[in-house]
Design an enzyme around this catalytic site. Sequence first.
Site, PDB file in Angstrom:
ATOM      1  N   GLU A 729       0.843  -1.198   0.000  1.00  0.00           N
ATOM      2  CA  GLU A 729       0.000   0.000   0.000  1.00  0.00           C
ATOM      3  C   GLU A 729       0.871   1.237   0.000  1.00  0.00           C
ATOM      4  O   GLU A 729       1.655   1.478   0.931  1.00  0.00           O
ATOM      5  CB  GLU A 729      -0.924   0.016   1.220  1.00  0.00           C
ATOM      6  N   LYS A 863      -7.245 -15.371  17.026  1.00  0.00           N
ATOM      7  CA  LYS A 863      -7.472 -14.931  15.642  1.00  0.00           C
ATOM      8  C   LYS A 863      -8.918 -14.501  15.414  1.00  0.00           C
ATOM      9  O   LYS A 863      -9.434 -14.602  14.300  1.00  0.00           O
ATOM     10  CB  LYS A 863      -7.092 -16.030  14.641  1.00  0.00           C
ATOM     11  N   ASP A 939       2.800 -14.012  12.966  1.00  0.00           N
ATOM     12  CA  ASP A 939       1.656 -14.691  12.359  1.00  0.00           C
ATOM     13  C   ASP A 939       0.704 -13.630  11.800  1.00  0.00           C
ATOM     14  O   ASP A 939       0.103 -12.881  12.578  1.00  0.00           O
ATOM     15  CB  ASP A 939       0.941 -15.538  13.410  1.00  0.00           C
ATOM     16  N   HIS A1035      -2.827  10.005  -1.506  1.00  0.00           N
ATOM     17  CA  HIS A1035      -2.983   8.701  -2.168  1.00  0.00           C
ATOM     18  C   HIS A1035      -2.915   8.834  -3.679  1.00  0.00           C
ATOM     19  O   HIS A1035      -2.371   7.965  -4.361  1.00  0.00           O
ATOM     20  CB  HIS A1035      -4.322   8.065  -1.756  1.00  0.00           C
TER      21      HIS A1035
END
EC number: 1.1.1.34
Length: 1048
Positions: A729, A863, A939, A1035
């Site tokens: 990004e 998670k 992770d 952006h």
Amino acid sequence: MDPVVKKPSPGGVQHRVTKGLRAIVGHACRHPIHTLLVTALTAATTHLHVLEGTYQAAHRGLAPWAKETPLNVQSFLCGSRTVTLGEASAWRWQIDDRPKVSEDGQSDFHWALVTLDLPGASVDASIPFLSNTLSEFLGAEQITPTPDSSPSPDHSALTFRVPYSQLDGFLQAVEIIPSEKEDDSWRLRSPREEGSPTSLGHWVGSSWLSFLHRVKHAETVDLVIIGLSYLAMNMTVVSLFRVMRQLGSRFWLATSVLLSGAFAFVLGLGITTTCDVPVDMLLLFEGIPYLVLTVGFEKPIQLTRAVLCVSEELRGGWQRPVPNGASSDDSRQSQLIPNIIQLAVDREGWYIVRSYLLEIGALALGAVLRPNDSLGHFCFLAAWTLLIDAILLFTFYATILCVKLEITRIRSPGGLGQVNAKHPSGIFGHKVKSTNITWWKLLTVGGFVLCHFLQLSPFFYRVMGEYMANGTLPPTAVSPFKEAANGLNEIYLTARVEGFETRVTVLPPLQYALESAGFNISATKRSTFDGVLDGLESPLGRLCLMGALVVSLVLNNHLIHAARWHAWPQARESAVPDGSSLSVPCSATAPEVCTRPPEETEALLKSNQAESLTDDELVELCLRGKIAGYSLEKTLERIAAGSSCSVTRLDAFTRAVRIRRAAVSKTPSTQNLCSGLAESLLPYRDYNYELVHGACCENVVGYLPLPLGVAGPMVIDGQALFIPMATTEGVLVASASRGCKAINAGGGATTMLKGDGMTRGPCLRFPSAQRAAEAQRWVESPLGHEVLAAAFNATSRFARLQTLTVAQAGIYLYIRFRTTTGDAMGMNMISKGVEKALEAMAAEGGFPDMHTVTLSGNFCSDKKSAAINWIGGRGKSVIAEATIPAETVRQVLKTDVDALVELNTAKNLVGSAMAGSLGGFNAHASNLVQAVFLATGQDPAQNVESSSCITTMKNIDGNLHIAVSMPSMEVGTIGGGTILEAQGAMLDLLGVRGAHATEPGANARRLARIVAAAVLAGELSTCAALAAGHLVNAHMQHNRSAGATVKK
């Protein structure tokens, strides 16, 4: 060491032949484009010469309907048969083609049976004209035609009995027959006389009609034999493609062999017609399958095998050190592709030429013994075809092999295909001695000639009359009892009643062409082809063709030289200077050429002798399910351990990845999507798969390079650090760097660790809710906590049980273990401890009726975003804060303090509450957490709960105070992805790699603080951009292509 070539004795025939072949092959391969172009042009010119000869004959007005000369009755009698009936034959029909005259000089009653073959579905309108006019004028009588006497179903037949003496007048009368349409008529097509040329359309049309006629009147056994011969020929072609596929070429080499054979046939046909040798098209149609079966494609396959074997041996020699006294340039020179093909010719050239000479000699003998027979003419054509095929094998096909090796060298320098020298070549994969091959071919050719000589099959070798002078199909001798059965029956009854001896001549069916107002349809069809030839013969057409030829020649010649320039620098880079040795893995990376049968490869695999298996063979074993895709690393590691070569564990794992890529590409069920994986841009080389195996990933096919940037430097707890961030990004790293700059202006960020404890929540089932409640009371009691902690802590020197949180739902009981895990993230560590603690609970707590439903009952909660993590924390609970001066807010962040405070309250607090967010009271904490996680080997899935964050801002004394609170940061500095080299390097950048030397868990806690500080910087910069209205522009500048400009 150069490959060993058995050289013939100097001065012998074999030596001279081999020397000549070397010169021919060398010249052809050093000028490949020229050789291919000259061969193709010669074949095309010959083909056009044969084709144009037949066409121009028709173009000059020599078609039968264009002639003004009278009809020649003798031309219509070609192929006719005469039968007699009388007392001498006991009133039975007897074939007698000899002329017979009565004693008084008058012919016996002699009739001619004439069948008119008219194209079209209906001829009823023409019957009155024919039956009335002809019978009055000539005495011709219409009789019932024999069924199936017409060769084509869309034709109609009319049969007449005509006195033989009036046959000439009859033919003149029926030359033009009116149709039911006023402007249409049928015109008689007279057969060619000897020596007259024919048109291409007439030749094709007459051949097709004659073919249908022969098929309709042929014996069933003859048709079966011909069908079987063509089936066997097609099987031979399929076998050629199969063998070439085994040699490493799926399509082009086999197609080149067929193209070379086609060129040889065209050139042989051109020479045959030039020598005025007629070509019997029927015998050619019947004999080509036997010629293909007899000669086969063994010689191109034999040459291909030899070329690939020499190439592989030289490839192995390239990787070995140059012997003392030998020149490195000489070693490279021997590996030039033309030299490779010359070495292959040294090996097999004489044996190939000898085989050709035996076959050509047998065919030449047949041509000499039968000079005036169709078999002799076919042998003449076949001998020339084989001679030209031999020339093209060492020029045209050798050049194709040269180009093939050049392309292979471009794609994979040094890896042009492997050949296993322990497996000799044979006939289509079967081991056969070379002497047996020679004798078998000699016997087959001899049997072929003998069968034709004895004329065993009446259909194959039926005499069909005189030949056409230009080699087209000769007229067929009719079968009177099949084609004129009805007419012979009527004549038989009349002759038997009157008692006269009678002769009947049965003519072949007379062919007609349908015309409309004098315009012939066939001529229109030929005019299109005429325009094409005229266009090509025009000056402009010739100029265009010549220009295209020159451009193609120059470009292709340049490409071939460019390919050689591209291949040699790479080969020189891989060479070892100064004669030093080079360690090469014994398992070659190129595909196997001389592949072994599947049974042999499976036997080698089962007997632990698989070190000689090649990549292609291992791929085939994977596709057949003999090697599981996930166990390739173990299989190749075992092969490497038992190999005599110095193959490292890393080499074995890298090869496993390469083979798996090829297996995935060739999997039939997904080949339409995954066929390009093996050659895709996904990298797999130069990666340490030893660290991946058994730890990070399975079924590995490569690795994904991810852009990595650094934000900062940023002062965190008094220490300046660059923060690594892996992301795709745009603006993210730039925005975080701006936040770092603003925070540094206020003295840096300060972090606090509020908690450290990983959790695991198993689900237990009891017979009743009462027993579950009893278990909960026991777990929450000091005794229960002591028993569980003792069992849990015994499983690791780092795991220490902190708290137990229990919840009950009916008969299910959930226990949330919270424990320290040192510098590891700790999921595996805590799972092992929970398992042992539950065993102690069942044994010592008095709950033998307890059943563990699952070790993770989502009470952890891992998670997943959950309130229990948001409130109680999971992993590291961290807070990071900083104070930014008002001047820095204005100068660096381009906004003011009050605007930032209001935006944070309205967006991050009120807005998230309105959305019912759970732990999402921030601008984009997940962005920063995920980027740092990817860079440091964490992770990625635990970004879900790790990014739970609340951002607070307040105006204190005119300055901006900002803080982020993250209660469930799950990180570690050992285990998992942290063992990978690149991720470990980023941990080194932060000074937290591995376990802390003196304080277990200090590195992991430090990493959690750094992640929180990075989130702080990202939150500050993004909120400032939103407050100033700069987010979209940033952006568009960093993460988007330029917007379209509007014309004014």
